[in-house]
Design an enzyme around this catalytic site. Structure first.
Site, short mmCIF file in Angstrom:
data_model
loop_
_atom_site.label_atom_id
_atom_site.label_comp_id
_atom_site.label_asym_id
_atom_site.label_seq_id
_atom_site.Cartn_x
_atom_site.Cartn_y
_atom_site.Cartn_z
N ARG A 1 35.03 50.34 40.58
CA ARG A 1 36.40 49.86 41.13
C ARG A 1 37.26 50.98 41.28
O ARG A 1 38.28 51.04 41.98
CB ARG A 1 37.19 49.10 39.94
N ALA B 1 35.30 39.68 34.63
CA ALA B 1 35.60 40.71 35.66
C ALA B 1 36.94 40.92 35.67
O ALA B 1 37.71 41.89 35.57
CB ALA B 1 35.11 40.44 36.99
FE1 CFM Z 1 45.80 42.59 41.48
FE2 CFM Z 1 43.62 42.01 41.07
FE3 CFM Z 1 44.25 44.43 41.73
FE4 CFM Z 1 44.80 42.50 43.70
FE5 CFM Z 1 42.16 43.01 44.23
FE6 CFM Z 1 41.07 42.73 41.78
FE7 CFM Z 1 41.90 44.99 42.35
MO1 CFM Z 1 39.75 43.71 43.71
S1 CFM Z 1 44.87 40.84 42.42
S2 CFM Z 1 46.12 44.03 43.08
S3 CFM Z 1 43.77 42.10 45.61
S4 CFM Z 1 44.37 43.41 39.96
S5 CFM Z 1 40.26 41.55 43.76
S6 CFM Z 1 41.57 41.16 40.29
S7 CFM Z 1 39.92 44.48 41.40
S8 CFM Z 1 41.58 45.03 44.65
S9 CFM Z 1 43.42 46.30 41.88
#
Ligand code: CFM
Length: 546
Positions: A94, A63
């Protein structure tokens, strides 16, 4: 800063959260449930395995690699090598957006590419099917690039996605095919997948195109994935300020941008957790410094713009940035002046992946709301406590699983963008280069910081604190709302966004106002509550035995 609202005694809360666990589990969880003190930040146990049996919010390595880092790329055909479910459930959920130059330009985001592994492939090997899939994608689309993502069975049966990718890359000659060993079980969470993705993008893409990029103030935006259009708003602001975005990693990006990213003069990092590796590697190989920014929150956006202008040290840019801020802020102020009297004094809890639990606190602060508890699903100690703890983090067996690339300065292309003296001067002006202070410094004293919060713990936290809003994801949403507390999805934004920049801030204020001031939450009775349940207070389930 002490909170001006009444907190329950946090040590009692911690006891209550853990008392139902077996002793060993309680001991382990206690190390991840921390009472904050921004002055002397305590250590948080993070990036460790979830105890089996605990319902976690976490996802898997695949993921993090395919979904998070590579998912938002527009013109790479991202093929999932695995059973169809791994692909289908990662398909567009997403809400990462992209904007091709014209409708005719390549855009593979809307597709779902999978090798659809069957039992036969798992038993006898899937490489043949993988190569057929790569060939089919090439014949159909002639993309610039094809990336292969390994799911759990691929690692278990030993399919060599790298050899298959190399073979096809050499066969085609005009299509960059590369693979990722991002099997779901690698590491303890999707964080491992971020690292694997960073390594792959750095090795196979960055630096392939040496055409100098144009523009005077050139930067890359790292760790911005364009959820709900966030990157579009940041692009708008950059353009208005005269800042050139060479590449975005990876929201609304193209192969061309990523391959050319090493020609920028600064990397700004939004999501430290998912992409700090890229910042570090580009610094070492090409001499590009990185700087943590946050475009979530109007004040934070203004601050980040000023930091960028300071970095480039150009008076005209500084003046332009001030003009942009002066133009944008009155619109933000008009909205906040209307809304803040209704949100002031309310409380929030944020339990999101690795960065947003920090970034969104800025928006809640602008609304006059207090974050009483927050935590990441999978971040590391440096995201909580600041990067100064990095040398002290012990590397365990799970982390050792993930390749650390050995990067050295490029003999021809390494060119430090700033001299040591210039970097020192910037530091003296308060500009932190290659640094991040983490989330806890910004949180109230005695607020709770919980890493990898369990489902049980989040229910308990809601019972105890009764927050006005809970921020998490779709898995938590309806359970929390059945408890009478609105849940804002901070992964997908529900149906909202963008929430970055100036326009995004006003979108967020409005959405939160609507949620925390909606009287419907007080009218809700959960199905298991006595009223309206003729069978009494007990929760009943119906099931068949055969
Ligand atoms: Fe960074 Fe993420 Fe994201 Fe995140 Fe997230 Fe994510 Fe996301 Mo869900 S750490 S900011 S708080 S990339 S969990 S793995 S998918 S919201 S864009």
């Amino acid at each position: 800063m002490e909170a001006n609202i009444h907190f329950p005694d946090p040590s009692k809360v911690r006891e209550e959260l853990t008392q139902r666990y077996p002793a060993k589990v309680a001991k382990k969880r206690t190390k991840s449930i921390i009472i904050n003190d921004p002055e002397t930040i305590p250590e948080v146990q993070a990036n460790v395995r979830t105890v089996p049996g605990i319902i976690t919010q976490r996802g898997c390595s695949y993921a993090g690699c395919k979904g998070v880092v590579l998912g938002p790329t527009r013109d790479i055909v991202n093929i999932v090598h695995g059973p169809i479910g791994c692909s289908f459930y990662a398909w567009l959920t997403r809400r990462n957006q992209t904007r091709p130059e014209t409708p005719e330009h390549e855009n593979y985001i809307t597709y779902c590419f999978s090798t659809d592994m069957q039992e036969e492939n798992v038993v006898f090997g899937g490489e043949k099917k993988l190569k057929q899939a790569i060939q089919e994608a090439y014949d159909l689309f002639h993309p610039k690039s094809i990336a292969i993502f390994s799911t759990c069975p691929v690692g278990l049966i030993g399919d060599d996605v790298h050899a298959a990718s190399k073979e096809m890359r050499e066969k085609f000659g005009d299509c960059n095919v590369f693979g990722f060993s991002c099997e779901g079980y690698r590491g303890v969470s999707q964080s491992a997948g971020h690292h694997i993705a960073n390594n792959g993008v750095f090795k196979h893409m960055v630096g392939r195109n040496n055409t100098p990029s144009e523009g005077k103030f050139k930067l890359n935006l790292l760790g911005e994935y364009n959820i709900g259009g966030d990157a579009f708003e940041i692009e708008r602001i950059f353009e208005k300020a005269g800042i050139t975005l060479v590449a975005s990693f990876s929201g609304n990006s193209t192969v061309g941008q990523l391959e050319n990213a090493h020609t920028a003069d600064l990397n700004v990092i939004m999501c430290h957790r998912s992409i700090n590796y890229m910042g570090e590697m580009m610094e070492t190989k090409y001499g590009i410094p990185w700087m943590k920014v946050n475009f979530v929150g109007a004040e934070s956006t203004a601050k980040s713009l000023r930091k960028i202008a300071e970095y480039f040290g150009d008076e005209a840019l500084k003046a332009r940035v001030e003009e942009v801020i002066a133009e944008e802020m009155p619109k933000v102020k008009a909205v906040i002046d209307d809304i803040r009297p209704r949100t002031e004094g309310k409380t929030a809890m944020l339990f999101v992946g690795g960065s947003r639990a920090h970034h969104y606190q800025d928006l809640f602060t602008e609304l006059g709301m207090t974050t009483v508890a927050a935590g990441y699903e999978f971040a590391h100690r440096d995201d909580y406590e600041g990067r100064h703890v990095l040398p002290g983090i012990k590397v365990d067996a799970d982390s050792k699983n993930i390749e650390e690339l050995k990067i050295v300065a490029d003999p021809e292309r390494y060119q430090p963008r700033k001299t040591e003296a210039e970097l020192e001067a910037l530091k003296e002006k308060g500009l932190e280069i290659n640094g991040y202070e983490g989330m806890m410094k910004q949180m109230m004293k005695k607020s709770l910081v919980v890493d990898d919060v369990s489902h049980y713990e989040s229910e308990k936290l809601i019972e105890i604190y009764k927050p006005d809003i809970f921020c998490a994801g779709i898995k938590e949403k309806y359970v929390v709302q059945k408890m009478g507390v609105p849940l804002k999805q901070l992964h997908s934004y529900d149906y909202g966004g963008p929430y970055t920049g100036f326009v995004g801030a006003t979108n967020f204020y409005r959405d939160i106002d609507r949620m925390v001031n909606n009287p419907v939450w007080k009218l809700i009775k959960a199905p298991w509550e006595t009223a309206g349940n003729p069978k009494g207070a007990e929760l009943e389930a119906t099931y068949v035995t055969q």
